[in-house]
Design an enzyme around this catalytic site. Sequence first.
Site, PDB file in Angstrom:
ATOM      1  N   HIS A  19       0.837  -1.202   0.000  1.00 49.63           N
ATOM      2  CA  HIS A  19       0.000   0.000   0.000  1.00 49.63           C
ATOM      3  C   HIS A  19       0.873   1.253   0.000  1.00 49.63           C
ATOM      4  O   HIS A  19       2.107   1.181  -0.103  1.00 49.63           O
ATOM      5  CB  HIS A  19      -1.016  -0.021   1.145  1.00 49.63           C
ATOM      6  CG  HIS A  19      -0.403  -0.085   2.518  1.00 49.63           C
ATOM      7  ND1 HIS A  19       0.506   0.820   2.968  1.00 49.63           N
ATOM      8  CD2 HIS A  19      -0.583  -0.970   3.528  1.00 49.63           C
ATOM      9  CE1 HIS A  19       0.860   0.521   4.202  1.00 49.63           C
ATOM     10  NE2 HIS A  19       0.224  -0.582   4.563  1.00 49.63           N
ATOM     11  N   HIS A  22       4.119   1.351   2.173  1.00 53.88           N
ATOM     12  CA  HIS A  22       5.266   0.609   1.633  1.00 53.88           C
ATOM     13  C   HIS A  22       5.855   1.376   0.449  1.00 53.88           C
ATOM     14  O   HIS A  22       7.077   1.457   0.282  1.00 53.88           O
ATOM     15  CB  HIS A  22       4.846  -0.783   1.137  1.00 53.88           C
ATOM     16  CG  HIS A  22       4.114  -1.603   2.166  1.00 53.88           C
ATOM     17  ND1 HIS A  22       2.815  -2.020   1.996  1.00 53.88           N
ATOM     18  CD2 HIS A  22       4.490  -2.053   3.384  1.00 53.88           C
ATOM     19  CE1 HIS A  22       2.439  -2.707   3.052  1.00 53.88           C
ATOM     20  NE2 HIS A  22       3.430  -2.738   3.919  1.00 53.88           N
ATOM     21  N   CYS A 127       2.025 -11.671  22.518  1.00 54.34           N
ATOM     22  CA  CYS A 127       1.040 -11.180  21.545  1.00 54.34           C
ATOM     23  C   CYS A 127       1.321 -11.873  20.220  1.00 54.34           C
ATOM     24  O   CYS A 127       2.413 -11.720  19.651  1.00 54.34           O
ATOM     25  CB  CYS A 127       1.131  -9.666  21.373  1.00 54.34           C
ATOM     26  SG  CYS A 127       0.131  -9.116  19.970  1.00 54.34           S
ATOM     27  N   CYS A 130       2.041  -9.451  17.221  1.00 48.89           N
ATOM     28  CA  CYS A 130       3.393  -8.871  17.137  1.00 48.89           C
ATOM     29  C   CYS A 130       4.466  -9.943  17.120  1.00 48.89           C
ATOM     30  O   CYS A 130       5.636  -9.644  16.880  1.00 48.89           O
ATOM     31  CB  CYS A 130       3.688  -7.980  18.339  1.00 48.89           C
ATOM     32  SG  CYS A 130       2.529  -6.659  18.564  1.00 48.89           S
ATOM     33  N   CYS A 144      -2.196  -5.291  24.144  1.00 56.30           N
ATOM     34  CA  CYS A 144      -1.108  -4.921  23.234  1.00 56.30           C
ATOM     35  C   CYS A 144      -1.448  -3.575  22.600  1.00 56.30           C
ATOM     36  O   CYS A 144      -2.537  -3.409  22.054  1.00 56.30           O
ATOM     37  CB  CYS A 144      -0.977  -6.004  22.158  1.00 56.30           C
ATOM     38  SG  CYS A 144      -0.166  -5.383  20.678  1.00 56.30           S
ATOM     39  N   HIS A 147      -2.297  -4.073  18.738  1.00 55.49           N
ATOM     40  CA  HIS A 147      -3.418  -4.916  18.293  1.00 55.49           C
ATOM     41  C   HIS A 147      -4.661  -4.808  19.162  1.00 55.49           C
ATOM     42  O   HIS A 147      -5.696  -5.387  18.843  1.00 55.49           O
ATOM     43  CB  HIS A 147      -2.962  -6.383  18.204  1.00 55.49           C
ATOM     44  CG  HIS A 147      -1.934  -6.592  17.147  1.00 55.49           C
ATOM     45  ND1 HIS A 147      -0.584  -6.472  17.387  1.00 55.49           N
ATOM     46  CD2 HIS A 147      -2.059  -6.841  15.820  1.00 55.49           C
ATOM     47  CE1 HIS A 147       0.078  -6.665  16.264  1.00 55.49           C
ATOM     48  NE2 HIS A 147      -0.793  -6.884  15.308  1.00 55.49           N
ATOM     49  N   LYS A 296      -5.190   5.756  10.941  1.00 56.18           N
ATOM     50  CA  LYS A 296      -4.240   4.793  10.409  1.00 56.18           C
ATOM     51  C   LYS A 296      -4.891   4.044   9.242  1.00 56.18           C
ATOM     52  O   LYS A 296      -6.084   3.747   9.299  1.00 56.18           O
ATOM     53  CB  LYS A 296      -3.921   3.816  11.555  1.00 56.18           C
ATOM     54  CG  LYS A 296      -2.592   3.171  11.444  1.00 56.18           C
ATOM     55  CD  LYS A 296      -2.272   2.376  12.688  1.00 56.18           C
ATOM     56  CE  LYS A 296      -1.173   1.385  12.347  1.00 56.18           C
ATOM     57  NZ  LYS A 296      -0.809   0.526  13.429  1.00 56.18           N
ATOM     58  N   LYS A 299      -7.260  -2.293   6.677  1.00 57.13           N
ATOM     59  CA  LYS A 299      -8.218  -3.010   5.844  1.00 57.13           C
ATOM     60  C   LYS A 299      -9.620  -2.833   6.395  1.00 57.13           C
ATOM     61  O   LYS A 299     -10.573  -2.590   5.669  1.00 57.13           O
ATOM     62  CB  LYS A 299      -7.855  -4.496   5.869  1.00 57.13           C
ATOM     63  CG  LYS A 299      -7.487  -5.048   4.517  1.00 57.13           C
ATOM     64  CD  LYS A 299      -7.571  -6.539   4.575  1.00 57.13           C
ATOM     65  CE  LYS A 299      -6.419  -7.187   3.854  1.00 57.13           C
ATOM     66  NZ  LYS A 299      -6.219  -8.576   4.138  1.00 57.13           N
TER      67      LYS A 299
HETATM   68  N1  MSP Z   1       8.798  -7.339   8.251  1.00 62.13           N
HETATM   69  C1  MSP Z   1       8.982  -6.210   9.081  1.00 62.13           C
HETATM   70  C2  MSP Z   1      10.267  -5.503   8.749  1.00 62.13           C
HETATM   71  C3  MSP Z   1      11.499  -6.334   8.859  1.00 62.13           C
HETATM   72  S1  MSP Z   1      12.909  -5.458   8.364  1.00 62.13           S
HETATM   73  C4  MSP Z   1      14.185  -6.389   8.797  1.00 62.13           C
HETATM   74  C5  MSP Z   1       7.817  -5.242   8.919  1.00 62.13           C
HETATM   75  N2  MSP Z   1       7.113  -5.335   7.791  1.00 62.13           N
HETATM   76  S2  MSP Z   1       5.850  -4.407   7.401  1.00 62.13           S
HETATM   77  O1  MSP Z   1       5.304  -4.978   6.187  1.00 62.13           O
HETATM   78  O2  MSP Z   1       4.978  -4.283   8.498  1.00 62.13           O
HETATM   79  O3  MSP Z   1       6.456  -3.043   6.995  1.00 62.13           O
HETATM   80  C6  MSP Z   1       6.574  -1.984   7.902  1.00 62.13           C
HETATM   81  C7  MSP Z   1       7.099  -0.807   7.123  1.00 62.13           C
HETATM   82  O4  MSP Z   1       6.193  -0.468   6.047  1.00 62.13           O
HETATM   83  C8  MSP Z   1       7.212   0.479   7.910  1.00 62.13           C
HETATM   84  O5  MSP Z   1       8.361   0.538   8.713  1.00 62.13           O
HETATM   85  C9  MSP Z   1       7.228   1.480   6.766  1.00 62.13           C
HETATM   86  O6  MSP Z   1       8.444   1.416   6.104  1.00 62.13           O
HETATM   87  C10 MSP Z   1       6.155   0.920   5.859  1.00 62.13           C
HETATM   88  N3  MSP Z   1       4.834   1.400   6.271  1.00 62.13           N
HETATM   89  C11 MSP Z   1       3.751   0.621   6.543  1.00 62.13           C
HETATM   90  N4  MSP Z   1       2.688   1.437   6.806  1.00 62.13           N
HETATM   91  C12 MSP Z   1       3.058   2.727   6.712  1.00 62.13           C
HETATM   92  C13 MSP Z   1       2.383   3.966   6.790  1.00 62.13           C
HETATM   93  N5  MSP Z   1       1.101   4.062   7.056  1.00 62.13           N
HETATM   94  N6  MSP Z   1       3.104   5.086   6.565  1.00 62.13           N
HETATM   95  C14 MSP Z   1       4.428   5.053   6.250  1.00 62.13           C
HETATM   96  N7  MSP Z   1       5.088   3.895   6.158  1.00 62.13           N
HETATM   97  C15 MSP Z   1       4.475   2.726   6.454  1.00 62.13           C
HETATM   98  O7  MSP Z   1       7.628  -4.434   9.796  1.00 62.13           O
END
Ligand code: MSP
Length: 640
Positions: A19, A22, A127, A130, A144, A147, A296, A299
Site C-alpha cells: 500500500h 510501503h 502477543c 506482534c 497490546c 493490536h 491509520k 483493511k
Molecule cells: N517485516 C517487518 C520488517 C522487517 S525489516 C528487517 C515489517 N514489515 S511491514 O510490512 O509491516 O512493513 C513496515 C514498514 O512499512 C514500515 O516501517 C514502513 O516502512 C512501511 N509502512 C507501513 N505502513 C506505513 C504507513 N502508514 N506510513 C508510512 N510507512 C508505512 O515491519
Amino acid sequence: MPEPFYATTPIYYVNARPHLGHAYTTIVADVATRFHTMRGCEVYFLTGTDEHGDKVVRAAKKENMTPRNYVDAISRLFRDLWPELNVKNSSFIRTTDAHHMAVVEQVLQKIYDAGDIYFAEYEGLYCFGCERFYTERELVEGKCPDHQTEPEVIKESNYFFKMSRYRDWLVEHISNTPDFIRPERYKNEALAFLKEPLEDLCISRPKSRLKWGITLPFDNDFVTYVWFDALLNYVSALGYPEGELFKTFWPAAQHIVAKDILKPHGIYWPIMLKAAGIPIYRHLNVHGYWNVEQSKMSKSLGNVIEPLALKNIYGLDAFRFFLIRDMAFGLDSNFSEASLIQRINSDLANDLGNLFSRVLSMVHKYFRGVVPEIEPAVEQECELGLEEDARSTIAEYEPLMESFQFHNALRVVWQFIGQMNKYVDLTAPWELAKKKSSRKSLAAVLCNLMEGLRIISGLIYPVMPETAVKMQKHLGLNPDEPFYLLDRLKIWNFIQSGTRLPKSTVLFPRIEAAEKEEILAENQELPARYPEIKPEITIDEFSKLDLRVATVVQAEIIPRAKKILKLEVDLGEKRIIVSGIADNYAPQELVGKQVIVVANLKPIKLMGIVSNGMLLAAVDEAGPNLATLDKPAAPGTPLR
Ligand code: MSP
C-alpha cells in the site's frame, strides 16, 4: 571517490498487499539512491520480503494455502510493483532464499559459540499479532498497544540472546555517533527505551508451536524468531561474510524504516551486529506514518491507498513528487487527494510547467528553436545574479538531500524556480524581441533561462526521473548521458549554441476536479483496436464453462517447441497443461503462481503431450499476460 552508498527498506511482511506506506519508504530509498548517483557514488539498493513466522502461517491458512505457495504469491506482488513506480532496486531478497537462511544459521552459531545465547524457561505475556513477548509495563490497559488484544500467558523453554550485556555500549554508541539515528526525535526515543532495563531477547520458537522458520543450527527442535532472521537480510543480501558486495557496501548501510520498527532496528540490530563481530551500520533513517483522513490505514476501515491507482490517475512523477514534498521526513502526514491535486496544480503545472513552456516557446518563437550564440560580455550584463542563485541552490540542496530532508531540498529547488520566474518578468524577453538592437540581450536571457532549466532538471531527477529526462530532451540535450551528476550541474553555460530543440511540450497539465473523473473513466474505457464483442450468450451457456483457480506446481520448457511450456497445475487434483506462454514467462517464475484454468476443455495432444485444460490470459502485441487473482485462493476454487 565519495563513500559507497547502500540503501535498504524494511523487508515487508507478506501478509498484506503493498500500500501507500510501503510505496513511500521504497520511493524514499530510490530517491536517496538516485541522489547518491548524482554525487558519483557507487550505489546499492535493497528491498524484499519477510516471509517466516506465525503471522504468515495464519494468513496462509486463512486462504487455504500452504505457507510456501502463499509467500510466493504475495512476495511477487511486491516485486512486481517496484518497476511500476520506477524504483530501481539492485536486488530483491526473500527470507526464504537459501543463501539468506544459511547466513542466519552461520550468525546464530557464531553468537552461540561466543556465549551470548542461553537456554531458559520463560513465562510471559505473548502477543501473536506482534510475535513477541510483552512486559506488563509495555501494555496499555492490559492490552497490546498495536493490536488492542490481551496477550496470552505462555510458558515455554527457549533460547535467549544476552542483549542486556550490550546496553551500556549501545547507549554510548548512539550518543557519540553523530546522526546514527535520525531525525533526532527518534535518537531520543531509542535512548529513552534504553533508560529502562534491557531484557534479553527470546530468539527461538519451539517447533511444536511454529514450524515455518529457520531451524536453529544448535537445536533442531526450535526455529528462529522472525526478527532475528529478518534483520540479517541486510548483510545476507550482500553475501556476508566474504562476498564482494559485502566488502564494498558494508558498513556504509543507510537503513530506512518508519517509526513502527524503530526498536528492532535501533536496538536489537546494532547489538546483534556487535555480538557477531560485524561493524555497525552507518545510519538509521526513520520516517513517520501516512494517515488517511487522520486515521491509520487499515483493511477494516477500508481506507487503504493503492499506489498504482494513484499513479494511473495522476501520473507517476506527480505521485512521487507529492509523497516526497508533502511529508516532512520524520513526521506523520495526512494523505488526501485534494492536497495531491493542489500540489500538482501549484508546484508542478504552475511553477515548473509554466516556466518550462514559457522559456522553450520563446526560443522557438524568437530563434526558430535553435539555441542562439551568446556574447560573454552581454551574457554577464543580463545575468542579474541568476548563475549565483543556481550555485547557492545546489549548495543548499546537497546537504539537505544527504541528510534525508528531501522535502526541504525540494523547497529549495522551488525557491530557485521562483527566482527563474522572477527573472523572466524582470528581463521581459518579449520586450527585448521588439527591438533589433536588443537581440543579443534576448539571446543571453534565453540561454540563461535554459541553463537554469537544465540545472532544475538535474535536481529533480531523484524524485521525478521521467520528467527530468523529458526536460533534457526538450532542451536539446542527450538524456542518456549522466546529466544529473552534481559536478555537471555546477557548470554554467553547458548548453551549446546551434543545438536544435524538439517541438515544445506540456510537462504537467492542470487537473480540475471534474477532469479527474474523466481520467478515471478513460482508464476504464476499452481500447477500440480490439475485436468487437461477440454475440450474446445466456447464463446457462456460460455456466457450461468450468473455470478454476489453479496453482502452478511445476513448469518446464519443451525442448522442440520454443514457445510452449509444460505445466503441472494443482486445481484440487494435479493436471498437465501445455501452454504457449514461453516467450513471456520463464518456467521458474511460474511455480507457485495462481492462474485461471478452463478445467472442462476437451483434452488435446500438443507436441506429443496431452493437455488437460487451458490457461486464461489477456493477449496483445506484447504476448500473453496471464489472468491471476486479486488475492490468493484455494486451488480448485470455481470462478463464477
Ligand atoms: N517485516 C517487518 C520488517 C522487517 S525489516 C528487517 C515489517 N514489515 S511491514 O510490512 O509491516 O512493513 C513496515 C514498514 O512499512 C514500515 O516501517 C514502513 O516502512 C512501511 N509502512 C507501513 N505502513 C506505513 C504507513 N502508514 N506510513 C508510512 N510507512 C508505512 O515491519
